[in-house]
Design a protein around this motif. Structure first.
Motif, PDB file in Angstrom:
ATOM      1  N   MET A   1       0.830  -1.214   0.000  1.00 17.02           N
ATOM      2  CA  MET A   1       0.000   0.000   0.000  1.00 17.02           C
ATOM      3  C   MET A   1       0.862   1.262   0.000  1.00 17.02           C
ATOM      4  SD  MET A   1      -3.157  -0.731  -0.240  1.00 17.02           S
ATOM      5  CE  MET A   1      -3.990   0.758   0.257  1.00 17.02           C
ATOM      6  N   GLY A   2       1.888   1.300   0.848  1.00 13.20           N
ATOM      7  CA  GLY A   2       2.795   2.440   0.864  1.00 13.20           C
ATOM      8  C   GLY A   2       2.359   3.610   1.729  1.00 13.20           C
ATOM      9  N   ALA A   3       1.070   3.745   2.027  1.00 14.39           N
ATOM     10  CA  ALA A   3       0.574   4.858   2.837  1.00 14.39           C
ATOM     11  C   ALA A   3      -0.610   4.385   3.661  1.00 14.39           C
ATOM     12  CB  ALA A   3       0.152   6.020   1.950  1.00 14.39           C
ATOM     13  N   ALA A   4      -0.771   5.016   4.822  1.00 12.05           N
ATOM     14  CA  ALA A   4      -1.890   4.664   5.688  1.00 12.05           C
ATOM     15  C   ALA A   4      -3.137   5.470   5.370  1.00 12.05           C
ATOM     16  CB  ALA A   4      -1.498   4.874   7.149  1.00 12.05           C
ATOM     17  N   PHE A   5      -2.973   6.550   4.588  1.00 13.62           N
ATOM     18  CA  PHE A   5      -4.101   7.426   4.267  1.00 13.62           C
ATOM     19  C   PHE A   5      -4.211   7.603   2.760  1.00 13.62           C
ATOM     20  CE2 PHE A   5      -2.249   8.820   8.315  1.00 13.62           C
ATOM     21  CZ  PHE A   5      -3.323   8.564   9.153  1.00 13.62           C
TER      22      PHE A   5
ATOM     23  N   ASP B   1      -3.020   7.111 -23.790  1.00 14.96           N
ATOM     24  CA  ASP B   1      -2.651   8.528 -23.792  1.00 14.96           C
ATOM     25  C   ASP B   1      -2.020   8.976 -22.485  1.00 14.96           C
ATOM     26  OD1 ASP B   1      -3.836   9.363 -26.445  1.00 14.96           O
ATOM     27  OD2 ASP B   1      -5.555   8.412 -25.472  1.00 14.96           O
ATOM     28  N   ALA B   2      -2.406   8.335 -21.389  1.00 13.46           N
ATOM     29  CA  ALA B   2      -1.871   8.726 -20.082  1.00 13.46           C
ATOM     30  C   ALA B   2      -1.942   7.555 -19.119  1.00 13.46           C
ATOM     31  CB  ALA B   2      -2.656   9.910 -19.514  1.00 13.46           C
ATOM     32  N   VAL B   3      -0.949   7.504 -18.244  1.00 12.48           N
ATOM     33  CA  VAL B   3      -0.940   6.531 -17.142  1.00 12.48           C
ATOM     34  C   VAL B   3      -0.732   7.323 -15.863  1.00 12.48           C
ATOM     35  CG1 VAL B   3       0.205   4.557 -16.080  1.00 12.48           C
ATOM     36  CG2 VAL B   3      -0.019   4.664 -18.572  1.00 12.48           C
ATOM     37  N   VAL B   4      -1.662   7.161 -14.945  1.00  7.80           N
ATOM     38  CA  VAL B   4      -1.596   7.767 -13.623  1.00  7.80           C
ATOM     39  C   VAL B   4      -1.275   6.646 -12.656  1.00  7.80           C
ATOM     40  CG1 VAL B   4      -3.003   8.820 -11.816  1.00  7.80           C
ATOM     41  CG2 VAL B   4      -3.233   9.586 -14.170  1.00  7.80           C
ATOM     42  N   CYS B   5      -0.340   6.893 -11.754  1.00 12.54           N
ATOM     43  CA  CYS B   5       0.136   5.801 -10.914  1.00 12.54           C
ATOM     44  C   CYS B   5       0.192   6.193  -9.446  1.00 12.54           C
ATOM     45  CB  CYS B   5       1.515   5.382 -11.409  1.00 12.54           C
ATOM     46  SG  CYS B   5       2.150   3.940 -10.584  1.00 12.54           S
ATOM     47  N   GLY B   6      -0.430   5.383  -8.606  1.00 18.15           N
ATOM     48  CA  GLY B   6      -0.401   5.587  -7.169  1.00 18.15           C
ATOM     49  C   GLY B   6       0.392   4.517  -6.440  1.00 18.15           C
ATOM     50  N   LEU B   7       1.269   3.827  -7.144  1.00 15.80           N
ATOM     51  CA  LEU B   7       2.036   2.736  -6.534  1.00 15.80           C
ATOM     52  C   LEU B   7       3.202   3.265  -5.702  1.00 15.80           C
ATOM     53  CD1 LEU B   7       2.141   0.315  -9.595  1.00 15.80           C
ATOM     54  CD2 LEU B   7       0.601   0.248  -7.629  1.00 15.80           C
ATOM     55  N   PRO B   8       3.552   2.565  -4.619  1.00 19.34           N
ATOM     56  CA  PRO B   8       4.638   3.012  -3.733  1.00 19.34           C
ATOM     57  C   PRO B   8       6.020   2.559  -4.242  1.00 19.34           C
ATOM     58  CG  PRO B   8       3.615   1.071  -2.808  1.00 19.34           C
ATOM     59  CD  PRO B   8       2.854   1.391  -4.065  1.00 19.34           C
ATOM     60  N   PHE B   9       6.524   3.217  -5.264  1.00 20.01           N
ATOM     61  CA  PHE B   9       7.790   2.812  -5.880  1.00 20.01           C
ATOM     62  C   PHE B   9       8.956   2.798  -4.894  1.00 20.01           C
ATOM     63  CE2 PHE B   9       5.473   3.905  -9.750  1.00 20.01           C
ATOM     64  CZ  PHE B   9       5.793   2.829 -10.546  1.00 20.01           C
TER      65      PHE B   9
ATOM     66  N   VAL C   1       2.289   9.952 -14.975  1.00 20.60           N
ATOM     67  CA  VAL C   1       2.269  10.789 -13.778  1.00 20.60           C
ATOM     68  C   VAL C   1       2.214   9.888 -12.555  1.00 20.60           C
ATOM     69  CG1 VAL C   1       1.179  12.743 -12.624  1.00 20.60           C
ATOM     70  CG2 VAL C   1       0.912  12.482 -15.093  1.00 20.60           C
ATOM     71  N   SER C   2       3.146  10.111 -11.630  1.00 19.22           N
ATOM     72  CA  SER C   2       3.207   9.339 -10.396  1.00 19.22           C
ATOM     73  C   SER C   2       3.582  10.294  -9.267  1.00 19.22           C
ATOM     74  CB  SER C   2       4.232   8.214 -10.534  1.00 19.22           C
ATOM     75  OG  SER C   2       4.172   7.347  -9.429  1.00 19.22           O
ATOM     76  N   TYR C   3       3.822   9.758  -8.102  1.00 16.61           N
ATOM     77  CA  TYR C   3       4.247  10.616  -6.997  1.00 16.61           C
ATOM     78  C   TYR C   3       5.043   9.811  -5.980  1.00 16.61           C
ATOM     79  CZ  TYR C   3       0.642   8.630  -3.976  1.00 16.61           C
ATOM     80  OH  TYR C   3      -0.125   7.769  -3.235  1.00 16.61           O
ATOM     81  N   SER C   4       5.705  10.547  -5.114  1.00 15.37           N
ATOM     82  CA  SER C   4       6.441   9.960  -4.002  1.00 15.37           C
ATOM     83  C   SER C   4       6.336  10.919  -2.832  1.00 15.37           C
ATOM     84  CB  SER C   4       7.912   9.759  -4.399  1.00 15.37           C
ATOM     85  OG  SER C   4       8.654   9.225  -3.329  1.00 15.37           O
ATOM     86  N   PHE C   5       6.471  10.403  -1.650  1.00 12.72           N
ATOM     87  CA  PHE C   5       6.414  11.270  -0.477  1.00 12.72           C
ATOM     88  C   PHE C   5       7.741  11.989  -0.288  1.00 12.72           C
ATOM     89  CE2 PHE C   5       3.251   7.913   0.699  1.00 12.72           C
ATOM     90  CZ  PHE C   5       2.142   8.714   0.488  1.00 12.72           C
ATOM     91  N   VAL C   6       7.664  13.226   0.194  1.00  9.25           N
ATOM     92  CA  VAL C   6       8.857  14.048   0.379  1.00  9.25           C
ATOM     93  C   VAL C   6       9.872  13.353   1.276  1.00  9.25           C
ATOM     94  CG1 VAL C   6       9.703  16.219   1.379  1.00  9.25           C
ATOM     95  CG2 VAL C   6       7.691  16.228  -0.103  1.00  9.25           C
ATOM     96  N   HIS C   7       9.403  12.745   2.358  1.00  7.68           N
ATOM     97  CA  HIS C   7      10.328  12.120   3.305  1.00  7.68           C
ATOM     98  C   HIS C   7      11.068  10.915   2.708  1.00  7.68           C
ATOM     99  CE1 HIS C   7       6.682   9.673   3.998  1.00  7.68           C
ATOM    100  NE2 HIS C   7       7.547   8.691   4.221  1.00  7.68           N
ATOM    101  N   ALA C   8      10.554  10.349   1.628  1.00  9.96           N
ATOM    102  CA  ALA C   8      11.184   9.172   1.010  1.00  9.96           C
ATOM    103  C   ALA C   8      12.289   9.549   0.019  1.00  9.96           C
ATOM    104  CB  ALA C   8      10.125   8.333   0.308  1.00  9.96           C
ATOM    105  N   GLN C   9      12.481  10.825  -0.244  1.00  7.66           N
ATOM    106  CA  GLN C   9      13.430  11.249  -1.285  1.00  7.66           C
ATOM    107  C   GLN C   9      14.870  10.845  -0.995  1.00  7.66           C
ATOM    108  OE1 GLN C   9      12.067  12.423  -4.196  1.00  7.66           O
ATOM    109  NE2 GLN C   9      10.356  11.758  -2.939  1.00  7.66           N
TER     110      GLN C   9
END
Length: 189
Positions: free
Chosen positions: A16-20, A109-117, A143-151
């Motif tokens: 899951m990668g996140a609790a919220f 055309d687009a891939v949106v990703c919420g996976l915890p890479f 388009v994906s994302y990562s948490f700031v603290h994981a950088q």
């Protein structure tokens, strides 16, 4: 807060990668990077409880197919019931090219990703990014994302490097109104 998300997190926190769930601010930033007027196929990887899915379903052109691949069976069932416009497939993100071929879809055309890479091994990261790259049409957006603290994590640095190598360019947009704050990654095929 949706209890399904928290339950799935406790059952498998690394997957899951996140609790919220993602905040509306993060969902907005993620989806704002898509050209909804032109997109005819959009894929979401790891919709969870549908924070991005809701906006994709609302904003996609009526002629656009919206697919979502979710590995967690309970979450896939929930998202499918909540967003009937979205075709939810209970499958791993690495299977994206196979899932598209089964549906006679050449490119998206687009891939949106919420996976915890940041939680993925090098092989898992490469498999998903390669699947996305193979699925996107020229000019398509990832388009994906990562948490700031994981950088600072080696896995996060490896993921960013992988995106730059496979796409040539990586744009990063901060979203502070999320728990925890996040960085949105966007690439163009």
């Amino acid at each position: 807060m949706d209890i399904r998300f928290l339950r799935s997190f406790f059952a498998n926190p690394l997957r899951m990668g996140a609790a919220f769930p993602s905040s509306p601010a993060l969902a907005g930033q993620i989806t704002n990077l898509i050209d909804f007027a032109r997109a005819r196929v959009i894929v979401e990887l790891g919709p969870g409880t549908g924070a991005f899915t809701r906006l994709l379903a609302q904003r996609a052109h009526p002629a656009c197919r919206v697919l979502a691949l979710e590995l967690d069976t309970d979450l896939a069932t929930y998202v499918a019931a909540r967003y009937p416009r979205v075709e939810v497939i209970n499958a791993a993100a690495q299977r994206l090219p196979e899932v598209l071929a089964e549906r006679c879809i050449g490119h998206v055309d687009a891939v949106v990703c919420g996976l915890p890479f940041a939680n993925f091994s090098a092989l898992q990261q490469a498999a998903v990014v390669n699947a996305v790259r193979a699925a996107l049409r020229p000019g398509g957006a990832f388009v994906s994302y990562s948490f700031v603290h994981a950088q600072v994590l080696p896995t996060s640095r490896r993921f960013r490097r992988s995106l730059r190598e496979r796409f040539g360019r990586l744009d990063i947009h901060p979203v502070l109104l999320n728990a925890p704050p996040a960085l949105v990654y966007s690439c163009v095929a």
